[in-house]
Motif scaffolding. Structure first.
Motif, PDB file in Angstrom:
ATOM      1  N   LYS A  24      52.956  25.876  39.498  1.00 40.27           N
ATOM      2  CA  LYS A  24      52.142  26.932  38.884  1.00 40.27           C
ATOM      3  C   LYS A  24      51.335  26.369  37.719  1.00 40.27           C
ATOM      4  CE  LYS A  24      52.255  31.426  36.689  1.00 40.27           C
ATOM      5  NZ  LYS A  24      52.980  32.605  36.311  1.00 40.27           N
ATOM      6  N   ALA A  25      51.968  25.603  36.849  1.00 36.56           N
ATOM      7  CA  ALA A  25      51.260  25.022  35.699  1.00 36.56           C
ATOM      8  C   ALA A  25      50.118  24.121  36.164  1.00 36.56           C
ATOM      9  CB  ALA A  25      52.236  24.244  34.821  1.00 36.56           C
ATOM     10  N   GLY A  26      50.370  23.307  37.179  1.00 36.56           N
ATOM     11  CA  GLY A  26      49.323  22.424  37.689  1.00 36.56           C
ATOM     12  C   GLY A  26      48.159  23.181  38.306  1.00 36.56           C
ATOM     13  N   LEU A  27      48.453  24.221  39.045  1.00 33.97           N
ATOM     14  CA  LEU A  27      47.379  25.019  39.651  1.00 33.97           C
ATOM     15  C   LEU A  27      46.581  25.772  38.593  1.00 33.97           C
ATOM     16  CD1 LEU A  27      49.349  26.377  42.745  1.00 33.97           C
ATOM     17  CD2 LEU A  27      47.472  24.709  42.776  1.00 33.97           C
ATOM     18  N   LEU A  29      46.020  24.865  35.609  1.00 36.32           N
ATOM     19  CA  LEU A  29      45.138  23.910  34.929  1.00 36.32           C
ATOM     20  C   LEU A  29      43.816  23.770  35.673  1.00 36.32           C
ATOM     21  CD1 LEU A  29      47.574  21.050  33.839  1.00 36.32           C
ATOM     22  CD2 LEU A  29      46.296  22.610  32.344  1.00 36.32           C
ATOM     23  N   ARG A  30      43.822  24.097  36.951  1.00 36.61           N
ATOM     24  CA  ARG A  30      42.617  24.038  37.786  1.00 36.61           C
ATOM     25  C   ARG A  30      41.974  25.419  37.931  1.00 36.61           C
ATOM     26  NH1 ARG A  30      46.216  20.365  38.908  1.00 36.61           N
ATOM     27  NH2 ARG A  30      45.663  18.299  39.631  1.00 36.61           N
ATOM     28  N   ASP A  31      42.365  26.338  37.035  1.00 34.05           N
ATOM     29  CA  ASP A  31      41.835  27.706  37.017  1.00 34.05           C
ATOM     30  C   ASP A  31      42.102  28.484  38.303  1.00 34.05           C
ATOM     31  OD1 ASP A  31      40.859  27.592  34.381  1.00 34.05           O
ATOM     32  OD2 ASP A  31      39.072  26.511  35.055  1.00 34.05           O
ATOM     33  N   ILE A  32      43.234  28.232  38.914  1.00 32.75           N
ATOM     34  CA  ILE A  32      43.663  28.979  40.093  1.00 32.75           C
ATOM     35  C   ILE A  32      44.639  30.053  39.633  1.00 32.75           C
ATOM     36  CG2 ILE A  32      44.932  28.823  42.282  1.00 32.75           C
ATOM     37  CD1 ILE A  32      43.867  25.887  42.460  1.00 32.75           C
ATOM     38  N   ARG A  33      44.391  31.287  40.058  1.00 33.39           N
ATOM     39  CA  ARG A  33      45.269  32.403  39.679  1.00 33.39           C
ATOM     40  C   ARG A  33      46.550  32.343  40.500  1.00 33.39           C
ATOM     41  NH1 ARG A  33      40.660  34.803  40.722  1.00 33.39           N
ATOM     42  NH2 ARG A  33      41.523  36.075  42.389  1.00 33.39           N
ATOM     43  N   HIS A  72      54.204  41.562  47.874  1.00 27.41           N
ATOM     44  CA  HIS A  72      53.068  42.460  48.086  1.00 27.41           C
ATOM     45  C   HIS A  72      52.297  42.670  46.783  1.00 27.41           C
ATOM     46  CE1 HIS A  72      50.681  45.633  49.864  1.00 27.41           C
ATOM     47  NE2 HIS A  72      50.992  46.395  48.845  1.00 27.41           N
ATOM     48  N   ALA A  73      52.999  42.938  45.714  1.00 20.81           N
ATOM     49  CA  ALA A  73      52.354  43.142  44.415  1.00 20.81           C
ATOM     50  C   ALA A  73      51.641  41.877  43.942  1.00 20.81           C
ATOM     51  CB  ALA A  73      53.385  43.591  43.382  1.00 20.81           C
ATOM     52  N   ALA A  74      52.250  40.721  44.123  1.00 23.23           N
ATOM     53  CA  ALA A  74      51.672  39.464  43.663  1.00 23.23           C
ATOM     54  C   ALA A  74      50.385  39.122  44.401  1.00 23.23           C
ATOM     55  CB  ALA A  74      52.687  38.331  43.818  1.00 23.23           C
ATOM     56  N   ARG A  75      50.309  39.468  45.674  1.00 25.56           N
ATOM     57  CA  ARG A  75      49.116  39.143  46.472  1.00 25.56           C
ATOM     58  C   ARG A  75      47.861  39.844  45.963  1.00 25.56           C
ATOM     59  NH1 ARG A  75      52.696  39.521  51.256  1.00 25.56           N
ATOM     60  NH2 ARG A  75      52.984  37.381  51.925  1.00 25.56           N
ATOM     61  N   THR A  76      48.008  40.956  45.275  1.00 23.49           N
ATOM     62  CA  THR A  76      46.827  41.707  44.823  1.00 23.49           C
ATOM     63  C   THR A  76      46.077  41.008  43.704  1.00 23.49           C
ATOM     64  OG1 THR A  76      48.093  43.044  43.246  1.00 23.49           O
ATOM     65  CG2 THR A  76      47.861  43.917  45.487  1.00 23.49           C
ATOM     66  N   ASN A  77      46.745  40.103  42.968  1.00 25.97           N
ATOM     67  CA  ASN A  77      46.111  39.484  41.805  1.00 25.97           C
ATOM     68  C   ASN A  77      45.993  37.971  41.862  1.00 25.97           C
ATOM     69  OD1 ASN A  77      45.929  41.990  40.437  1.00 25.97           O
ATOM     70  ND2 ASN A  77      48.109  41.831  39.942  1.00 25.97           N
ATOM     71  N   ALA A  78      46.527  37.351  42.890  1.00 21.29           N
ATOM     72  CA  ALA A  78      46.631  35.897  42.859  1.00 21.29           C
ATOM     73  C   ALA A  78      45.938  35.225  44.035  1.00 21.29           C
ATOM     74  CB  ALA A  78      48.103  35.494  42.843  1.00 21.29           C
ATOM     75  N   GLU A  79      45.455  34.035  43.761  1.00 19.66           N
ATOM     76  CA  GLU A  79      44.952  33.180  44.831  1.00 19.66           C
ATOM     77  C   GLU A  79      46.108  32.458  45.505  1.00 19.66           C
ATOM     78  OE1 GLU A  79      41.049  31.112  43.519  1.00 19.66           O
ATOM     79  OE2 GLU A  79      42.161  31.611  41.680  1.00 19.66           O
ATOM     80  N   VAL A  80      47.152  32.161  44.713  1.00 22.02           N
ATOM     81  CA  VAL A  80      48.349  31.497  45.226  1.00 22.02           C
ATOM     82  C   VAL A  80      49.563  32.290  44.750  1.00 22.02           C
ATOM     83  CG1 VAL A  80      49.771  29.391  45.170  1.00 22.02           C
ATOM     84  CG2 VAL A  80      47.266  29.208  45.217  1.00 22.02           C
TER      85      VAL A  80
END
Length: 168
Positions: A24-27, A29-33, A72-80
């Motif tokens: 998560k920290a590495g992603l 850093l690449r501006d991935i939600r 389900h909840a996490a998918r609404t706001n995240a790319e990963v």
């Protein structure tokens, strides 16, 4: 939003949560939600839900329900979405606990869990499974039952080759 969903499964104390935190920290850093679906073990313990060698069909369904809701909840706001203990993980713990206690899985339970897994597993982009290494020291307060930890690891990796839990 269509998210990449990565499940990280494995018996306790094999580095799943650490891996999820670092990925998560590495992603990020690449501006991935990134959203993380946590393990629900602490919540289960607080609520008196059977864990580890005492896992039951009902407690397994409880874990699966919590995980599916959170995914389900996490998918609404995240790319990963990183899932620390995906559905397959709960099933591995259950089948290992049943075997450990010398019990058996009913055909109804096997069918219900198998159908649930078949319907949900395609939602994961990938599922990674840690491999138990008995030479790595356990953290404080961790279950030390080597036989059970090995059973969970075995059941998890056996399910990697078939979508259904094996009968025990």
């Amino acid at each position: 939003m269509s998210s990449i969903v990565i499940g990280v499964a494995g018996t306790h104390s094999t580095g799943k949560s650490t891996f999820c935190r670092e990925l998560k920290a590495g992603l990020e850093l690449r501006d991935i939600r990134v959203e993380t679906v946590p393990s629900f073990g602490a919540l289960a313990a607080q609520q008196g839900i059977p864990l580890l060698t005492q896992h039951t069909y009902e407690s397994t369904m409880w874990f699966i329900d919590r995980t599916l809701e959170a995914e389900h909840a996490a998918r609404t706001n995240a790319e990963v979405v990183l899932v620390d203990r995906p559905v397959i993980d709960a099933v591995a713990y259950w089948t290992a606990a049943v075997e450990y206690r010398g019990m058996s899985i009913t055909p109804h339970e096997l069918e219900a869990i198998g159908n649930l897994m078949m319907n949900h597993v395609p939602n994961y982009t990938t599922v990674l499974a840690t491999k138990l290494d008995h030479t790595i020291a356990l953290g404080p307060g961790r279950d030390t039952d080597s036989r059970f930890r090995t059973a969970v690891d075995t059941h998890l990796h056996d399910m990697g080759s078939t979508p259904f839990p094996r009968t025990v």
